[in-house]
Write a protein that holds these residues in place. Structure first.
Motif, short mmCIF file in Angstrom:
data_model
loop_
_atom_site.label_atom_id
_atom_site.label_comp_id
_atom_site.label_asym_id
_atom_site.label_seq_id
_atom_site.Cartn_x
_atom_site.Cartn_y
_atom_site.Cartn_z
N ALA A 83 37.08 37.95 35.21
CA ALA A 83 37.96 38.74 34.35
C ALA A 83 39.26 38.01 34.03
O ALA A 83 39.90 38.28 33.01
CB ALA A 83 38.25 40.09 34.98
N ARG A 84 39.66 37.08 34.87
CA ARG A 84 40.89 36.31 34.62
C ARG A 84 40.69 35.22 33.57
O ARG A 84 41.64 34.55 33.20
CB ARG A 84 41.40 35.72 35.92
CG ARG A 84 41.96 36.75 36.86
CD ARG A 84 42.68 36.15 38.06
NE ARG A 84 43.31 37.20 38.82
CZ ARG A 84 42.75 37.81 39.86
NH1 ARG A 84 41.54 37.45 40.26
NH2 ARG A 84 43.38 38.76 40.50
N GLY A 85 39.44 35.02 33.14
CA GLY A 85 39.19 34.02 32.11
C GLY A 85 39.20 32.59 32.59
O GLY A 85 39.34 31.67 31.80
N THR A 86 39.02 32.38 33.89
CA THR A 86 39.07 31.03 34.45
C THR A 86 37.81 30.22 34.16
O THR A 86 37.82 29.00 34.28
CB THR A 86 39.30 31.08 35.97
OG1 THR A 86 38.27 31.91 36.56
CG2 THR A 86 40.67 31.65 36.29
N LYS A 87 36.72 30.89 33.77
CA LYS A 87 35.48 30.23 33.40
C LYS A 87 34.90 30.96 32.20
O LYS A 87 35.13 32.16 32.03
CB LYS A 87 34.46 30.27 34.54
CG LYS A 87 34.87 29.47 35.76
CD LYS A 87 33.80 29.56 36.83
CE LYS A 87 34.26 28.84 38.08
NZ LYS A 87 33.31 29.02 39.19
N PRO A 88 34.10 30.28 31.37
CA PRO A 88 33.51 30.95 30.21
C PRO A 88 32.39 31.91 30.63
O PRO A 88 31.88 31.83 31.75
CB PRO A 88 32.95 29.80 29.38
CG PRO A 88 32.71 28.70 30.36
CD PRO A 88 33.77 28.85 31.42
N LEU A 89 32.03 32.80 29.71
CA LEU A 89 30.88 33.67 29.94
C LEU A 89 29.65 32.81 30.18
O LEU A 89 29.45 31.81 29.49
CB LEU A 89 30.61 34.54 28.71
CG LEU A 89 31.44 35.80 28.55
CD1 LEU A 89 31.15 36.41 27.19
CD2 LEU A 89 31.15 36.79 29.65
N THR A 90 28.84 33.21 31.14
CA THR A 90 27.58 32.51 31.38
C THR A 90 26.45 33.54 31.36
O THR A 90 26.66 34.72 31.66
CB THR A 90 27.58 31.78 32.74
OG1 THR A 90 27.84 32.73 33.77
CG2 THR A 90 28.62 30.69 32.77
N VAL A 91 25.27 33.08 31.01
CA VAL A 91 24.10 33.95 31.00
C VAL A 91 23.69 34.20 32.44
O VAL A 91 23.39 33.28 33.19
CB VAL A 91 22.93 33.33 30.21
CG1 VAL A 91 21.68 34.19 30.34
CG2 VAL A 91 23.31 33.16 28.75
N LEU A 92 23.69 35.47 32.82
CA LEU A 92 23.27 35.87 34.16
C LEU A 92 21.79 36.21 34.16
O LEU A 92 21.06 35.87 35.09
CB LEU A 92 24.10 37.07 34.62
CG LEU A 92 24.01 37.51 36.05
CD1 LEU A 92 24.43 36.40 36.99
CD2 LEU A 92 24.86 38.74 36.28
N VAL A 93 21.32 36.89 33.09
CA VAL A 93 19.91 37.27 32.97
C VAL A 93 19.49 37.06 31.51
O VAL A 93 19.88 37.81 30.63
CB VAL A 93 19.66 38.74 33.35
CG1 VAL A 93 18.18 39.08 33.21
CG2 VAL A 93 20.16 39.04 34.75
N ALA A 94 18.70 36.01 31.26
CA ALA A 94 18.17 35.79 29.91
C ALA A 94 17.22 36.94 29.57
O ALA A 94 16.47 37.41 30.43
CB ALA A 94 17.43 34.46 29.84
#
Length: 161
Positions: A83-94
């Protein structure tokens, strides 16, 4: 918009349907005052259907986006990011969609199958389904690790059924 403890997360769009126009996902950290942009998608291939499709658990944001086709392999996915935006969104479940989160348990669909994932351990198992699942006239609550509602069967909604 959703809020949990230190974070508020929301989506902005130039259209009422958060699919046809560009979308931007923001988070606001109530303790630091930071407002990172978590996602900018000028031409989204899937839509965010609100409801429980966007949630915050602890310091993580989870969202599911489903394409209009809503079939496996159509671009639907469940994403996660700090939530702090320290990493980009990643796919957790395709191919995941219909996300609900309750505590450390995440329930979601891939095609017609439901799964439960423990967010702490990452362990995933088929979601337990209640007995009305096979009832051709069932419409109501489904018992799983989290609460969802759905209607099944070709006779749902017909007069006299």
């Amino acid at each position: 918009m959703v809020a949990m403890d230190a974070f508020v997360v929301w989506v902005e769009s130039s259209d009422w349907l958060v699919a046809d126009a560009g979308i931007t996902l923001y988070s606001y950290d109530r303790t630091s005052g930071l407002r990172p942009q978590l996602l900018f998608d000028p031409v989204p291939s899937a839509n965010l259907s609100f409801g429980s499709d966007l949630t915050v658990v602890g310091t993580s944001v989870y969202l599911s986006m489903a394409s209009a086709g809503r079939t496996v392999g159509d671009g639907s996915a469940i994403y996660s990011a700090p939530a702090r935006g320290t990493k980009p969104l990643t796919v957790l479940v395709a191919d995941g969609q219909r996300l609900t989160v309750d505590g450390a348990k995440m329930t979601y669909s891939v095609g017609s199958k439901r799964f439960v994932r423990d967010l702490d351990s990452g362990d995933t198992a088929p979601a337990p389904i209640n007995s009305p699942e096979k009832d051709d006239t069932f419409c109501g609550a489904e018992s799983a690790a989290t609460f969802t509602t759905r209607c099944e069967g070709s006779t749902v909604g017909r007069a006299g059924v």
